[in-house]
Design an enzyme around this catalytic site. Structure first.
Site, PDB file in Angstrom:
ATOM      1  N   ASP A 294       0.861  -1.162   0.000  1.00 57.75           N
ATOM      2  CA  ASP A 294       0.000   0.000   0.000  1.00 57.75           C
ATOM      3  C   ASP A 294       0.912   1.231   0.000  1.00 57.75           C
ATOM      4  O   ASP A 294       2.088   1.126   0.355  1.00 57.75           O
ATOM      5  CB  ASP A 294      -0.893  -0.033   1.245  1.00 57.75           C
ATOM      6  CG  ASP A 294      -1.907   1.090   1.263  1.00 57.75           C
ATOM      7  OD1 ASP A 294      -2.432   1.422   0.200  1.00 57.75           O
ATOM      8  OD2 ASP A 294      -2.156   1.640   2.348  1.00 57.75           O
ATOM      9  N   ASP A 604      -7.227  -2.888   3.354  1.00 55.66           N
ATOM     10  CA  ASP A 604      -6.141  -3.836   3.111  1.00 55.66           C
ATOM     11  C   ASP A 604      -6.394  -5.215   3.724  1.00 55.66           C
ATOM     12  O   ASP A 604      -5.708  -6.177   3.399  1.00 55.66           O
ATOM     13  CB  ASP A 604      -4.824  -3.300   3.690  1.00 55.66           C
ATOM     14  CG  ASP A 604      -4.409  -1.981   3.063  1.00 55.66           C
ATOM     15  OD1 ASP A 604      -4.582  -1.843   1.846  1.00 55.66           O
ATOM     16  OD2 ASP A 604      -3.948  -1.094   3.796  1.00 55.66           O
ATOM     17  N   GLU A 669      22.916 -43.400  13.789  1.00 59.36           N
ATOM     18  CA  GLU A 669      22.370 -44.229  14.874  1.00 59.36           C
ATOM     19  C   GLU A 669      21.583 -45.407  14.305  1.00 59.36           C
ATOM     20  O   GLU A 669      21.675 -46.547  14.795  1.00 59.36           O
ATOM     21  CB  GLU A 669      21.447 -43.379  15.756  1.00 59.36           C
ATOM     22  CG  GLU A 669      22.161 -42.273  16.510  1.00 59.36           C
ATOM     23  CD  GLU A 669      21.196 -41.245  17.078  1.00 59.36           C
ATOM     24  OE1 GLU A 669      19.972 -41.495  17.037  1.00 59.36           O
ATOM     25  OE2 GLU A 669      21.654 -40.186  17.548  1.00 59.36           O
ATOM     26  N   ASP A 698      23.192 -33.813  21.373  1.00 61.71           N
ATOM     27  CA  ASP A 698      22.934 -33.355  19.998  1.00 61.71           C
ATOM     28  C   ASP A 698      22.145 -32.060  19.943  1.00 61.71           C
ATOM     29  O   ASP A 698      22.356 -31.229  19.054  1.00 61.71           O
ATOM     30  CB  ASP A 698      22.143 -34.430  19.236  1.00 61.71           C
ATOM     31  CG  ASP A 698      23.078 -35.293  18.407  1.00 61.71           C
ATOM     32  OD1 ASP A 698      24.296 -35.175  18.611  1.00 61.71           O
ATOM     33  OD2 ASP A 698      22.593 -36.084  17.591  1.00 61.71           O
TER      34      ASP A 698
END
Length: 860
Positions: A294, A604, A669, A698
């Site tokens: 706008d 809008d 794993e 981890d």
């Protein structure tokens, strides 16, 4: 004025309901919390936890459940905090209004307003409902929230007034016709609530990853469950095998890591004045390809500012500065004056008209200038202040207000009439012009020259006013406008504009560099929108087309789509209606564009909700626009959007890093556990040790990768293809390659220790520690797809260094603490074990580095 009686008003309130907009009901706390458990990966973990509990592995079940609740807690806290922040931003449209009830003017709550109420309006009031004017005294309204136009409009008796607009000048009475959701404001609000919000690219990606992992896990677990049964394992043992593989396959830390990374990203954005309403939308910003903006209040300041003065002697002055602060600008002579005149005296005369023919006020409060009244008149007062000329204000003057027929305003001061208004109308009333010393007769040639300059100023999108003076015989007594607004002396022209925000130009430039297209869609006039777009660099050269709302309405979807597809053609949409804005956004999305729509007005709202990222203004934005948006800017700055896009790109790149890191580790794993079951040797890793890795050692490096710094060329790259999956073929092949090398390396360390005479617990501790250290080194590898670990600055991400140190300390505690040895099934390691672990750590690093060398050679 009688107005409604209290009895009738009460009955109408029951009939029509309160004068409020029905906003979307806020999610209750319990629903926000439960929504955190809808992710497929989380559901797999919940399932694994339940199975572990019923087969007797209660510690595993508790640990899994803890991480699920931790993930839910982080997501819940962030979204709940956003809800509270947005609630704090809400402002009442108009809490109390003046109406006639039972023959008296009283104050009532705006919610209690009903049809047929008569409302009193004064300067500064917001219109609380839709209605028809019954009285109007020089009334001008700011309708920018509905139309996008920054120029106030004059209103006369019989004209409609709309909820949410505001009075900038004059006074009046209006009779209420519609309240609440039946108003124009309400219709647009309803349109925005009916618009379906699309899923973000991240939500789609996570759903795909979850489905991918679910399929892999179910196939492998089902197969291994059958293998266990065929090998005469008990039902419980077979289930334990399946759960062990599920725990190895499912990246338990991924949901938490993603949630934390997004939450940290949202926190960074909040510090930079952008509040994200939904965490998953943070990453969507990084995929934005088109910003539909706008104009009024978004690209511009919504503060009229004088840019140019043209005097009758052809003198031209340029005016610097923006807004209503006169200390930030000055008036500079630019040339053009005719010889023999007195341009300084002429300029003073024009400034006197600017000040006297004016009903606005400009005052300094708490260190800043505040303007009350019509923005145009505020701009003229600011111009006077910039001149530093001491022009006295007359207390005794007769005012003849502006109206739409005369197109001018006049004041009578000391037998002089001072006039300002439309150039065409003022020039018609001028018989002479002044050079500051003498008065000259207005010839047709002179009139045409003035008109030519006026047209030139208009072509540059300046709103132009003309100024003139005249003499009046005050002895005549009270006079009318037509008696004094004639035989005037032309003084000059003033051109003004709602200027662009200072920070927007560099933001637009950044968008161009980043391959992001900016399209202006506004309710304002095309010539103004194009001038602002040119000044900001949104459009350049002659390859520009401006389309009005009426023209867009007549276009077929095919024609409009073709127009939007041509990225070489700059396009501006002016005088656009709400449904047209939404249509443009949706057609762009059908072309595969990821669209951000900015705006602050009610008009809008539908497009804001339809867009992938709806950006509302926190200060000037209406509640309807904030409700419809994905992101709210607390400083209303377009530049904050570009900052948010950059942050979104950084988050996505970091998402790639830690997803690769987590999956390569989990594949490692999985290979270790799968090999043990397939080749019938003892499990190198127990379920509890896998959880210690995934959720302990981890997760910290993964989170640290989530806050890694952006690469220098991040905003020089084109937007990523939102349709291209993160889990594409090359990405999967890469983490499979490294995961397999990790699995082989760790399995080798386990078998070496076991075959060398070590006990099972000893060999499992070596495998566990080797896997942790392999993955910690792998975290540095994850920082770049091409750059070698040895060429990176390891200390450029302090969080990663801290995470690595913390993870190493955790491993040491798990290995060398007797209490944890017993709880986790670990034991002390010898120096020889550390040599084996070191070798196992280096092998996957070599594989990664060789692959990076090959990638760099292919790129060259």
């Amino acid at each position: 004025m009688q107005g409604l009686s209290s009895t009738i008003a009460k009955r109408k309130l029951q009939e029509f309901g309160p004068n409020v907009l029905r906003a979307k009901k806020a999610n209750p706390v319990w629903k926000i919390f439960l929504e955190q458990f809808t992710d497929i990966l989380v559901l797999i973990l919940v399932g694994a936890s339940i199975i572990s509990f019923f087969v007797g592995e209660r510690i595993d079940a508790i640990v899994i459940l803890f991480i699920v609740l931790l993930n839910a807690g982080i997501g819940f806290f962030q979204e709940f905090r956003v809800e509270r922040t947005l609630a704090a931003l809400k402002k009442m449209i108009h809490p109390e209004i003046r109406v006639f009830r039972d023959g008296e003017a009283i104050m009532i709550s705006a919610e209690d307003l009903v049809p047929e109420d008569v409302v009193l309006l004064g300067e500064g009031d917001k219109i609380p409902a839709d209605g028809i004017l019954r009285e109007a005294n020089s009334l001008r309204l700011d309708e920018a929230v509905l139309t996008g136009e920054s120029i106030p409009l004059e209103k006369r008796i019989g004209d409609f007034v709309w909820m949410g607009t505001s009075v900038v000048h004059g006074s009046g009475l209006f009779e209420v016709q519609s309240t609440g959701m039946n108003t124009k404001f309400g219709e647009i609000a309803k349109l925005s609530t009916e618009t379906v919000r699309t899923r973000s690219p991240l939500q789609k990606e996570l759903a795909y990853i979850g489905l991918f992992v679910t399929k892999v896990t179910l196939v492998i677990c089902g197969g291994l469950f059958l293998v266990g049964m065929l090998r005469d394992f008990s039902l419980v043992e077979s289930l334990l095998f399946a759960v062990s593989v599920a725990i190895a396959a499912v990246p338990e830390g991924l949901p938490t890591t993603i949630t934390i990374a997004l939450a940290l990203g949202a926190t960074v954005l909040a510090r930079r004045k952008a509040i994200m309403k939904k965490l998953s939308s943070v990453e969507t910003l990084g995929a934005v390809t088109t910003i539909c903006s706008d104009k009024t209040g978004t690209l511009t300041r919504n503060e009229m500012t004088v840019r140019e003065i043209y005097l009758a002697d052809r003198s031209i002055f340029h005016v610097s500065g923006v807004g209503y602060d006169p200390t930030h600008g000055k008036i500079s002579y630019a040339g053009g004056s005719l010889p023999g005149g007195n341009r300084d005296k002429l300029l003073t005369e024009l400034l006197e008209i600017c000040q006297e023919c004016n009903e606005a006020s400009l005052n300094k409060r708490n260190g800043r200038y505040v303007m009350l009244g019509d923005p145009t008149e505020g701009a003229l007062l600011t111009l006077v202040e910039k001149s530093t000329k001491n022009i006295p204000v007359s207390e005794d003057k007769d005012i003849f207000p502006f109206d739409s027929q005369r197109k001018m305003m006049s004041v009578l001061v000391n037998k002089r009439v001072l006039v300002k208004g439309s150039p065409d109308h003022v020039l018609q009333k001028c018989s002479h012009w002044s050079d500051g010393k003498k008065i000259h007769r207005m010839t047709d040639t002179k009139r045409k020259k003035i008109q030519a300059h006026y047209e030139l100023m208009a072509e540059n999108a300046l709103r132009v006013l003309a100024f003139a003076v005249g003499n009046v015989d005050k002895n005549k007594g009270k006079v009318r406008e037509e008696e004094i607004e004639k035989n005037l002396v032309f003084v000059g022209l003033v051109g003004m504009i709602d200027p662009p925000r200072s920070e927007v130009h560099s933001a637009v430039s950044k968008c161009h560099t980043a391959g992001i297209r900016t399209i202006v869609i506004t309710g304002d006039f095309g010539i103004t929108a194009e001038a602002i777009a040119r000044e900001l660099g949104i459009v350049q050269g002659n390859n520009v087309q401006v389309f009005t709302g009426d023209e867009v309405k007549k276009m077929s979807d095919t024609k409009l789509t073709k127009l939007l597809k041509d990225k070489e053609q700059s396009v501006i949409f002016a005088r656009s209606l709400p449904d047209q804005k939404m249509r443009i956004v949706q057609l762009l999305q059908k072309q595969g564009e990821v669209v951000a729509m900015t705006g602050d007005g009610v008009n809008d709202a539908p497009a804001l909700k339809a867009a992938d990222i709806g950006v509302a203004m926190g200060i000037t934005g209406t509640e309807v626009s904030k409700e419809a948006s994905t992101m709210v800017l607390t400083d209303d700055s377009f530049a904050s959007i570009v900052t948010a896009v950059e942050e979104g790109r950084r988050i996505y790149e970091n998402l790639r890093k830690f997803v690769w890191f987590i999956f390569s580790c989990n594949i490692g794993e999985l290979v270790v556990v799968f090999a043990a079951i397939l080749f019938n040797f003892s499990l190198p890793l127990t379920a509890i040790l896998i959880l210690c890795i995934d959720l302990g050692t981890d997760i910290l490096p993964a989170i640290a990768l989530g806050v890694d710094n952006a690469e220098k060329d991040l905003m020089s790259r084109p937007p990523r293809n939102a349709k291209k999956r993160l889990m594409n073929k090359k990405f999967v092949q890469y983490f499979l390659l490294i995961g397999i090398s990790i699995g082989i390396s760790v399995t080798g360390a386990f078998l070496w220790t076991l075959r060398g005479g070590g006990e099972l617990v000893h060999a499992q501790t070596v495998a566990f520690t080797a896997l942790v250290f392999v993955q910690l080194v792998n975290a540095f590898s994850a920082r770049s797809n091409k750059t070698s670990v040895f060429k990176q600055n390891p200390f450029s991400n302090h969080f990663l260094v801290l995470a690595i140190i913390t993870s190493i300390m955790l491993v040491m505690l798990m290995v060398y603490t007797p209490f944890l040895n017993k709880a986790l099934g670990t034991t002390f390691l010898t120096l020889q074990d550390w040599v084996v672990i070191s070798v196992a750590t280096i092998i996957p690093l070599i594989v990664v580095e060789v692959r990076k060398v090959l990638v760099r050679r292919v790129a060259v």
